[in-house]
Design an enzyme around this catalytic site. Structure first.
Site, PDB file in Angstrom:
ATOM      1  N   ASP A   7       0.862  -1.190   0.000  1.00  0.00           N
ATOM      2  CA  ASP A   7       0.000   0.000   0.000  1.00  0.00           C
ATOM      3  C   ASP A   7       0.894   1.234   0.000  1.00  0.00           C
ATOM      4  OD1 ASP A   7      -2.441   1.569   0.244  1.00  0.00           O
ATOM      5  OD2 ASP A   7      -1.835   1.942   2.307  1.00  0.00           O
ATOM      6  N   SER A   8       0.302   2.365  -0.339  1.00  0.00           N
ATOM      7  CA  SER A   8       1.048   3.631  -0.299  1.00  0.00           C
ATOM      8  C   SER A   8       1.439   3.989   1.135  1.00  0.00           C
ATOM      9  CB  SER A   8       0.195   4.745  -0.901  1.00  0.00           C
ATOM     10  OG  SER A   8      -1.037   4.831  -0.213  1.00  0.00           O
ATOM     11  N   CYS A  70      -3.997  -1.050  -2.348  1.00  0.00           N
ATOM     12  CA  CYS A  70      -4.167   0.393  -2.533  1.00  0.00           C
ATOM     13  C   CYS A  70      -4.973   0.552  -3.815  1.00  0.00           C
ATOM     14  CB  CYS A  70      -2.795   1.058  -2.688  1.00  0.00           C
ATOM     15  SG  CYS A  70      -2.888   2.819  -3.051  1.00  0.00           S
ATOM     16  N   GLU A 150      -6.409   8.990   9.052  1.00  0.00           N
ATOM     17  CA  GLU A 150      -5.047   8.933   9.605  1.00  0.00           C
ATOM     18  C   GLU A 150      -4.977   9.622  10.969  1.00  0.00           C
ATOM     19  OE1 GLU A 150      -1.726   9.132   7.145  1.00  0.00           O
ATOM     20  OE2 GLU A 150      -2.645   7.673   5.788  1.00  0.00           O
ATOM     21  N   CYS A 180     -11.135   3.108  -1.505  1.00  0.00           N
ATOM     22  CA  CYS A 180      -9.875   3.530  -0.904  1.00  0.00           C
ATOM     23  C   CYS A 180      -9.736   2.698   0.354  1.00  0.00           C
ATOM     24  CB  CYS A 180      -9.936   5.023  -0.563  1.00  0.00           C
ATOM     25  SG  CYS A 180      -8.513   5.577   0.409  1.00  0.00           S
ATOM     26  N   HIS A 182      -8.459   3.216   3.097  1.00  0.00           N
ATOM     27  CA  HIS A 182      -8.657   3.895   4.391  1.00  0.00           C
ATOM     28  C   HIS A 182     -10.125   3.849   4.825  1.00  0.00           C
ATOM     29  CE1 HIS A 182      -4.722   5.665   3.614  1.00  0.00           C
ATOM     30  NE2 HIS A 182      -4.742   6.263   4.787  1.00  0.00           N
TER      31      HIS A 182
HETATM   32  N1  DGL Z   1      -4.859   3.711   0.468  1.00  0.00           N
HETATM   33  C1  DGL Z   1      -4.899   4.538  -0.712  1.00  0.00           C
HETATM   34  C2  DGL Z   1      -5.930   3.987  -1.694  1.00  0.00           C
HETATM   35  O1  DGL Z   1      -6.581   2.961  -1.454  1.00  0.00           O
HETATM   36  C3  DGL Z   1      -5.204   5.980  -0.390  1.00  0.00           C
HETATM   37  C4  DGL Z   1      -4.089   6.779   0.222  1.00  0.00           C
HETATM   38  C5  DGL Z   1      -3.223   7.503  -0.790  1.00  0.00           C
HETATM   39  O2  DGL Z   1      -3.690   8.496  -1.367  1.00  0.00           O
HETATM   40  O3  DGL Z   1      -2.084   7.076  -0.952  1.00  0.00           O
HETATM   41  O4  DGL Z   1      -6.107   4.563  -2.758  1.00  0.00           O
END
Ligand code: DGL
Length: 248
Positions: A7-8, A70, A150, A180, A182
């Site tokens: 993931d990022s 991600c 976050e 996403c 998150h």
């Molecule tokens: N976890 C990332 C996603 O699912 C979002 C966070 C980011 O912008 O890096 O796209």
């Protein structure tokens, strides 16, 4: 079975949580590119480059499978990552489309896709859903949800006002794709915002379903050994993992 999860940053931990609940792997190696997060506002070529670099990172380990946890990377870089990896690479976007199609049989249903600017700009969910006959899709970038999560803001006034900001002109959809990784942490607030409790599609649950049905992962492991790596501040990643992975 040893999986890599990329993931990022920390969002992919929600996917790890689903993988752990379903006991799919003996070992999971998690890599979050915390030095360069967020990816969601970056352009396609940058995200592809970062995705390929993640495959490079996992060359340090013998993994059987790489899960791109991600949405922004899955939307833009999955094919390029598959080309350079010598094991299967699966992403949460395709899994999310399949999960939606499995649950929503009426092709006239209204589907709201929320995600980062990159995920929405890629049209990856729209394209996948339209191929399966869905017509009524609205995709909305909702990047402010990422920093709220976050900050551990999963409910309350600040989140309510950001939801009003994004959703004020939208009528209740039949399904919301949480595009996403998150967003599962604010799923109940998002579900509660709309009347009639729309179906919520969660990247982690979607990837589990895809792994079980398409890749036929059926074996269960009583324990999963976890390894966490981050390109910046691994102690932060571990602290968040302890908190999020233990939350009910
Ligand atoms: N976890 C990332 C996603 O699912 C979002 C966070 C980011 O912008 O890096 O796209």
């Amino acid at each position: 079975m040893r999986a890599g999860v990329f993931d990022s940053g920390i969002g992919g931990l929600t996917v790890v949580k689903s993988l752990l609940e379903h006991k799919l792997f003996e070992e999971i190696i998690y890599y979050g590119d915390t030095a360069r997060v967020p990816y969601g506002g970056k352009d396609k070529n940058t995200i592809i480059r970062y995705g390929i670099e993640a495959v490079e990172f996992f060359k340090n380990f013998e993994i059987d499978l790489l899960i791109v946890a991600c949405n922004s990377v899955s939307a833009f870089a999955l094919e390029e990552m598959q080309e350079v990896a010598d094991y299967p690479v699966v992403g949460v976007v395709e899994a999310g489309v399949l999960a939606t199609a499995n649950k929503i049989k009426n092709k006239d249903s209204s589907i709201l896709v929320i995600g980062t600017k990159a995920t929405v700009a890629s049209n990856a969910y729209d394209t996948g859903l339209k191929k399966r006959g869905y017509k009524n899709i609205l995709s909305l970038p909702t990047p402010l949800f990422v920093p709220l999560v976050e900050e551990d803001i999963f409910e309350g006034e600040v989140l309510e006002s950001v939801m009003r900001h994004y959703f004020k002109d939208i009528s209740t959809p039949d399904a919301v794709i949480l595009g996403c990784t998150h967003f599962p942490l604010i799923a109940s607030s998002i579900g509660g915002y709309f009347e009639n409790s729309p179906l919520l599609v969660h990247s982690g649950e979607a990837i589990v379903a895809q792994l079980e049905s398409h890749l036929e992962l059926s074996k269960r492991f009583e324990t999963t050994k976890m390894h966490f790596f981050a390109s910046d501040n691994p102690a932060f990643l571990k602290r968040v993992a302890q908190r999020w992975l233990s939350e009910q």
